[in-house]
Design a protein around this motif. Sequence first.
Motif, PDB file in Angstrom:
ATOM      1  N   GLY A 243       0.798  -1.212   0.000  1.00 42.22           N
ATOM      2  CA  GLY A 243       0.000   0.000   0.000  1.00 42.22           C
ATOM      3  C   GLY A 243       0.832   1.264   0.000  1.00 42.22           C
ATOM      4  N   GLY A 244       2.014   1.189  -0.612  1.00 42.63           N
ATOM      5  CA  GLY A 244       2.860   2.373  -0.674  1.00 42.63           C
ATOM      6  C   GLY A 244       3.839   2.494   0.473  1.00 42.63           C
ATOM      7  N   TRP A 245       3.763   1.593   1.443  1.00 43.41           N
ATOM      8  CA  TRP A 245       4.618   1.685   2.621  1.00 43.41           C
ATOM      9  C   TRP A 245       5.585   0.512   2.672  1.00 43.41           C
ATOM     10  CZ3 TRP A 245       4.560   6.086   5.316  1.00 43.41           C
ATOM     11  CH2 TRP A 245       3.438   6.905   5.182  1.00 43.41           C
ATOM     12  N   ALA A 246       6.857   0.804   2.417  1.00 43.31           N
ATOM     13  CA  ALA A 246       7.885  -0.235   2.525  1.00 43.31           C
ATOM     14  C   ALA A 246       8.206  -0.534   3.964  1.00 43.31           C
ATOM     15  CB  ALA A 246       9.155   0.188   1.796  1.00 43.31           C
ATOM     16  N   SER A 247       7.983   0.418   4.854  1.00 44.78           N
ATOM     17  CA  SER A 247       8.442   0.250   6.233  1.00 44.78           C
ATOM     18  C   SER A 247       7.628  -0.780   6.995  1.00 44.78           C
ATOM     19  CB  SER A 247       8.415   1.588   6.960  1.00 44.78           C
ATOM     20  OG  SER A 247       7.098   2.099   7.005  1.00 44.78           O
ATOM     21  N   TYR A 248       6.530  -1.265   6.420  1.00 42.04           N
ATOM     22  CA  TYR A 248       5.756  -2.299   7.091  1.00 42.04           C
ATOM     23  C   TYR A 248       6.282  -3.693   6.789  1.00 42.04           C
ATOM     24  CZ  TYR A 248       2.260   1.131   8.431  1.00 42.04           C
ATOM     25  OH  TYR A 248       1.613   2.204   8.976  1.00 42.04           O
ATOM     26  N   ASN A 249       7.358  -3.759   6.026  1.00 39.22           N
ATOM     27  CA  ASN A 249       7.924  -5.059   5.656  1.00 39.22           C
ATOM     28  C   ASN A 249       9.366  -5.184   6.103  1.00 39.22           C
ATOM     29  OD1 ASN A 249       5.755  -6.351   3.847  1.00 39.22           O
ATOM     30  ND2 ASN A 249       5.943  -4.281   3.038  1.00 39.22           N
ATOM     31  N   GLU A 250       9.807  -6.433   6.306  1.00 41.08           N
ATOM     32  CA  GLU A 250      11.190  -6.648   6.702  1.00 41.08           C
ATOM     33  C   GLU A 250      12.123  -6.316   5.552  1.00 41.08           C
ATOM     34  OE1 GLU A 250      10.657 -11.296   6.710  1.00 41.08           O
ATOM     35  OE2 GLU A 250      12.799 -10.798   6.706  1.00 41.08           O
ATOM     36  N   GLN A 251      13.285  -5.875   5.916  1.00 47.88           N
ATOM     37  CA  GLN A 251      14.312  -5.601   4.923  1.00 47.88           C
ATOM     38  C   GLN A 251      15.240  -6.801   4.831  1.00 47.88           C
ATOM     39  OE1 GLN A 251      16.197  -1.671   5.272  1.00 47.88           O
ATOM     40  NE2 GLN A 251      14.560  -1.114   6.672  1.00 47.88           N
ATOM     41  N   PHE A 252      15.623  -7.155   3.620  1.00 47.99           N
ATOM     42  CA  PHE A 252      16.582  -8.222   3.375  1.00 47.99           C
ATOM     43  C   PHE A 252      17.907  -7.556   3.008  1.00 47.99           C
ATOM     44  CE2 PHE A 252      13.834 -11.957   3.398  1.00 47.99           C
ATOM     45  CZ  PHE A 252      12.582 -11.375   3.297  1.00 47.99           C
ATOM     46  N   PHE A 253      18.921  -7.842   3.798  1.00 48.07           N
ATOM     47  CA  PHE A 253      20.207  -7.192   3.611  1.00 48.07           C
ATOM     48  C   PHE A 253      21.159  -8.035   2.782  1.00 48.07           C
ATOM     49  CE2 PHE A 253      20.525  -3.363   6.224  1.00 48.07           C
ATOM     50  CZ  PHE A 253      19.335  -3.421   6.933  1.00 48.07           C
ATOM     51  N   GLY A 254      21.977  -7.349   2.018  1.00 45.36           N
ATOM     52  CA  GLY A 254      23.087  -7.996   1.335  1.00 45.36           C
ATOM     53  C   GLY A 254      24.277  -8.109   2.280  1.00 45.36           C
ATOM     54  N   PRO A 255      25.349  -8.773   1.835  1.00 48.53           N
ATOM     55  CA  PRO A 255      26.518  -8.986   2.688  1.00 48.53           C
ATOM     56  C   PRO A 255      27.375  -7.739   2.872  1.00 48.53           C
ATOM     57  CG  PRO A 255      26.913  -9.881   0.522  1.00 48.53           C
ATOM     58  CD  PRO A 255      25.482  -9.422   0.522  1.00 48.53           C
ATOM     59  N   GLY A 256      27.134  -6.728   2.028  1.00 50.95           N
ATOM     60  CA  GLY A 256      27.885  -5.489   2.168  1.00 50.95           C
ATOM     61  C   GLY A 256      29.128  -5.416   1.309  1.00 50.95           C
ATOM     62  N   THR A 257      29.569  -4.192   1.064  1.00 51.09           N
ATOM     63  CA  THR A 257      30.862  -3.917   0.416  1.00 51.09           C
ATOM     64  C   THR A 257      31.728  -3.188   1.424  1.00 51.09           C
ATOM     65  OG1 THR A 257      29.979  -3.749  -1.843  1.00 51.09           O
ATOM     66  CG2 THR A 257      32.056  -2.622  -1.380  1.00 51.09           C
TER      67      THR A 257
END
Lengths: 118, 113
Positions: A99-113
């Motif tokens: 519904g336009g809100w990303a903050s209601y979902n978990e974030q999947f992180f990459g391993p980083g640089t």
Amino acid sequence: GAGVSQTPSNKVTEKGKYVELRCDPISGHTALYWYRQSLGQGPEFLIYFQGTGAADDSGLPNDRFFAVRPEGSVSTLKIQRTERGDSAVYLCASSLVDGGWASYNEQFFGPGTRLTVL
Amino acid sequence: SQQGEEDPQALSIQEGENATMNCSYKTSINNLQWYRQNSGRGLVHLILIRSNEREKHSGRLRVTLDTSKKSSSLLITASRAADTASYFCATDARSNYGQNFVFGPGTRLSVLP
């Protein structure tokens, strides 16, 4: 399925050089975030994309930092005239949007640089 | 200023004991999330609790949220050596976008066998 990937995993550069860091989010994730993390600290928000547009770039520390996501999937974080203080792990995360809100979902992180500026 | 701050900064317990970590924040939020990070690795999402929820469970994890005190706690029951990691809370500061996440400095948990 594949998770979030980031390349390169390590980048060593000299002060004053230009670097590009790449993030491949999970397919179908409209939201994409960039963070940087210094040793012993939590991730620091840099920029958030919803689709191709930067919805919130308030975390970019100065105009040497720029990020793009031209086709709404892969994103590139660009740092000009690197400084030693830019050394950190740069993390990318992606998530779904409800519904336009990303903050209601978990974030999947990459391993980083891990960026090291000599 | 930091939106979220975890407390304590470091915690050392014996295997089998419970571990409690706290998070305080400053502004109104839509939701609060807890993440775990093993040394040298990326962050893994543990649990999300919305501003209208007071408690949430997931396996050995229990999260509470008190919006009147602007605080949250993460309880890990029957800890294992594999729970050794840094734990972060992340809040989304309410704004027109509500998409800007702020992480605290984290709690470093050591579970001794």
